[in-house]
Design a protein around this motif. Structure first.
Motif, short mmCIF file in Angstrom:
data_model
loop_
_atom_site.label_atom_id
_atom_site.label_comp_id
_atom_site.label_asym_id
_atom_site.label_seq_id
_atom_site.Cartn_x
_atom_site.Cartn_y
_atom_site.Cartn_z
N ARG A 188 0.83 -1.21 0.00
CA ARG A 188 0.00 0.00 0.00
C ARG A 188 0.87 1.26 0.00
NH1 ARG A 188 -5.32 1.01 1.10
NH2 ARG A 188 -5.72 -1.11 1.87
N GLN A 189 1.98 1.22 0.73
CA GLN A 189 2.88 2.38 0.77
C GLN A 189 3.42 2.69 -0.62
OE1 GLN A 189 5.97 1.61 3.63
NE2 GLN A 189 4.53 1.37 5.33
N GLN A 190 3.73 1.63 -1.39
CA GLN A 190 4.34 1.82 -2.70
C GLN A 190 3.34 2.13 -3.79
OE1 GLN A 190 7.68 1.67 -3.48
NE2 GLN A 190 8.19 1.43 -1.33
N THR A 191 2.13 1.60 -3.71
CA THR A 191 1.17 1.71 -4.80
C THR A 191 -0.08 2.52 -4.47
OG1 THR A 191 -0.07 -0.29 -4.20
CG2 THR A 191 1.90 -0.58 -5.59
N GLY A 192 -0.34 2.74 -3.19
CA GLY A 192 -1.58 3.40 -2.79
C GLY A 192 -2.77 2.47 -2.75
N LEU A 193 -2.54 1.19 -3.02
CA LEU A 193 -3.61 0.19 -3.03
C LEU A 193 -3.17 -1.02 -2.24
CD1 LEU A 193 -4.39 0.20 -6.87
CD2 LEU A 193 -5.75 1.33 -5.10
N SER A 194 -4.14 -1.76 -1.71
CA SER A 194 -3.82 -3.05 -1.11
C SER A 194 -3.56 -4.04 -2.25
CB SER A 194 -4.98 -3.55 -0.26
OG SER A 194 -6.08 -3.91 -1.09
N PRO A 195 -2.92 -5.17 -1.98
CA PRO A 195 -2.73 -6.17 -3.03
C PRO A 195 -4.04 -6.61 -3.67
CG PRO A 195 -1.34 -6.69 -1.15
CD PRO A 195 -2.22 -5.57 -0.73
N GLN A 196 -5.09 -6.79 -2.87
CA GLN A 196 -6.39 -7.20 -3.41
C GLN A 196 -6.98 -6.12 -4.31
OE1 GLN A 196 -7.67 -9.96 -3.61
NE2 GLN A 196 -7.31 -11.25 -1.83
N GLN A 197 -6.85 -4.86 -3.90
CA GLN A 197 -7.35 -3.76 -4.73
C GLN A 197 -6.58 -3.68 -6.05
OE1 GLN A 197 -6.78 -0.63 -1.86
NE2 GLN A 197 -8.96 -0.57 -1.29
N TYR A 198 -5.28 -3.89 -5.97
CA TYR A 198 -4.46 -3.85 -7.18
C TYR A 198 -4.86 -4.98 -8.13
CZ TYR A 198 -0.19 -3.30 -9.98
OH TYR A 198 0.70 -3.09 -11.01
N LEU A 199 -5.07 -6.17 -7.56
CA LEU A 199 -5.50 -7.32 -8.36
C LEU A 199 -6.86 -7.07 -8.99
CD1 LEU A 199 -5.18 -10.26 -9.30
CD2 LEU A 199 -6.10 -10.98 -7.07
N LEU A 200 -7.79 -6.51 -8.21
CA LEU A 200 -9.12 -6.22 -8.74
C LEU A 200 -9.04 -5.22 -9.89
CD1 LEU A 200 -12.21 -6.46 -8.57
CD2 LEU A 200 -12.17 -4.59 -6.90
N ARG A 201 -8.22 -4.19 -9.73
CA ARG A 201 -8.08 -3.20 -10.79
C ARG A 201 -7.52 -3.84 -12.07
NH1 ARG A 201 -5.44 2.64 -9.64
NH2 ARG A 201 -7.35 2.74 -8.40
N LEU A 202 -6.54 -4.72 -11.91
CA LEU A 202 -5.99 -5.43 -13.07
C LEU A 202 -7.07 -6.24 -13.77
CD1 LEU A 202 -2.60 -6.88 -11.72
CD2 LEU A 202 -2.85 -5.22 -13.56
N ARG A 203 -7.83 -6.99 -12.99
CA ARG A 203 -8.84 -7.87 -13.57
C ARG A 203 -9.94 -7.07 -14.26
NH1 ARG A 203 -9.24 -12.30 -8.58
NH2 ARG A 203 -7.75 -13.79 -9.48
N MET A 204 -10.39 -6.00 -13.64
CA MET A 204 -11.47 -5.23 -14.24
C MET A 204 -11.00 -4.50 -15.49
SD MET A 204 -14.12 -5.98 -12.51
CE MET A 204 -13.37 -7.60 -12.27
N SER A 205 -9.79 -3.97 -15.45
CA SER A 205 -9.25 -3.28 -16.62
C SER A 205 -9.10 -4.23 -17.80
CB SER A 205 -7.89 -2.65 -16.27
OG SER A 205 -7.30 -2.07 -17.40
N ARG A 206 -8.57 -5.41 -17.52
CA ARG A 206 -8.41 -6.40 -18.58
C ARG A 206 -9.77 -6.89 -19.05
NH1 ARG A 206 -6.39 -7.80 -23.15
NH2 ARG A 206 -6.09 -10.04 -23.42
N GLY A 207 -10.70 -7.07 -18.13
CA GLY A 207 -12.05 -7.50 -18.50
C GLY A 207 -12.71 -6.49 -19.43
N ALA A 208 -12.53 -5.21 -19.14
CA ALA A 208 -13.10 -4.17 -20.00
C ALA A 208 -12.49 -4.22 -21.40
CB ALA A 208 -12.88 -2.80 -19.37
N GLU A 209 -11.19 -4.46 -21.48
CA GLU A 209 -10.54 -4.57 -22.79
C GLU A 209 -11.10 -5.75 -23.58
OE1 GLU A 209 -6.39 -4.98 -22.11
OE2 GLU A 209 -6.13 -2.96 -21.31
N LEU A 210 -11.29 -6.87 -22.91
CA LEU A 210 -11.80 -8.06 -23.60
C LEU A 210 -13.24 -7.87 -24.06
CD1 LEU A 210 -10.27 -10.80 -21.27
CD2 LEU A 210 -9.48 -10.13 -23.54
N LEU A 211 -14.04 -7.22 -23.25
CA LEU A 211 -15.42 -6.93 -23.65
C LEU A 211 -15.44 -6.02 -24.87
CD1 LEU A 211 -16.98 -6.37 -20.13
CD2 LEU A 211 -17.54 -8.26 -21.68
N ALA A 212 -14.56 -5.02 -24.87
CA ALA A 212 -14.49 -4.10 -26.01
C ALA A 212 -14.00 -4.82 -27.27
CB ALA A 212 -13.56 -2.93 -25.68
N ASP A 213 -13.21 -5.88 -27.07
CA ASP A 213 -12.71 -6.66 -28.21
C ASP A 213 -13.72 -7.66 -28.74
OD1 ASP A 213 -10.32 -5.31 -28.20
OD2 ASP A 213 -9.24 -6.82 -27.04
N GLY A 214 -14.86 -7.81 -28.03
CA GLY A 214 -15.91 -8.67 -28.53
C GLY A 214 -16.12 -9.97 -27.81
#
Length: 262
Positions: free
Chosen positions: A192-218
């Motif tokens: 959290r000190q290094q990223t401003g996020l907890s590991p779980q929050q960082y993982l969630l952001r990765l998953r949602m961002s990638r999910g949005a890309e895949l949805l946009a790709d069809g």
């Protein structure tokens, strides 16, 4: 004895020359500079190496390092002249920090240098074989001493690299902390000190961002869910709505409409 190679023009590690010599007493080179990295591993005997205004007495089991465009001088001892193996290469990546040293005291390098000479026995693939040995050498030189410890930022960078590569799999923050020999709470605090996020929050952001890309790709919402680590599409949809304010299907429809209007 030089082993002649064909320049493969590789970007990361590009092997250019390899060889070995039992030097005559007092044999010398320089002062001069080279346009490539040149590593000499001393198999036996003694010699003197000078670079950057410093002089070293070098013996068997040591490597003396000539970096590109740096002036160097070396000379075999008159009573016990050295025998050495050399490898020359270009390097397009950050080399191990050990290569910042002028002389490296590491006898474990010996078998790698000796094996590198076998590239001359190959009818083809000499350059790839020598490149493999250079990577082995880099791995050896990158190993920390037993007393060395990772900096806190290194732990976080390792964790981020893992999460970015494994977000589509079940991820346990506790297991990740254990793998780095850290207490989970301490690891989460560092992260959290290094990223401003907890590991779980960082993982969630990765998953949602990638999910949005895949949805946009069809990809369908179910396919996108599975691709980012949610076998349960409903769970993915809940988390996606929290992140984007839309269901996966609605987001996909929005993206298609936006694409059609461009």
């Amino acid at each position: 004895m030089d082993i002649l190679l064909v320049n493969p023009h590789w970007n990361d590690i590009n092997p250019l020359i390899c060889g070995t010599e039992q030097c005559a007493p007092g044999h010398l080179w320089g002062p001069g500079s080279r346009s490539l990295w040149l590593l000499h591993y001393v198999v036996s005997g003694l010699g003197r190496f000078e670079t950057g205004g410093r002089s070293y007495s070098v013996h068997a089991g040591q490597v003396f390092v000539i970096r590109p465009e740096e002036t160097a001088f070396y000379q075999a001892d008159r009573n016990a002249p050295w025998e050495y193996i050399w490898i020359g290469f270009d390097c397009g990546i950050e080399p191990p920090t050990a290569l910042r040293q002028d002389v490296i005291d590491e006898p474990k390098c010996g078998p790698i240098f000796a094996a590198a000479l076998r590239c001359g026995e190959r009818g083809s693939g000499q350059e790839a074989f020598l490149c493999q040995k250079l990577w082995e050498l880099f791995v050896l030189l990158a190993e920390p001493s037993p007393a060395a410890r990772l900096r806190s930022g290194d732990y976080v960078e390792r964790a981020k690299t893992y999460l970015e590569a494994a977000y589509m799999r079940p991820v346990s923050v506790a297991a990740l902390a254990r793998q780095m020999n850290l207490d989970r709470s301490y690891f989460s605090s560092l992260f959290r000190q290094q990223t401003g996020l907890s590991p779980q929050q960082y993982l969630l952001r990765l998953r949602m961002s990638r999910g949005a890309e895949l949805l946009a790709d069809g990809l369908s919402p179910a396919e996108a869910a599975l691709s980012v680590g949610y076998p349960d599409a409903a769970a993915f949809a809940r988390m996606f709505r929290r992140s984007y304010g839309l269901s996966p299907a609605a987001y996909q429809k929005q993206q298609r409409k936006a694409g059609a209007e461009e």
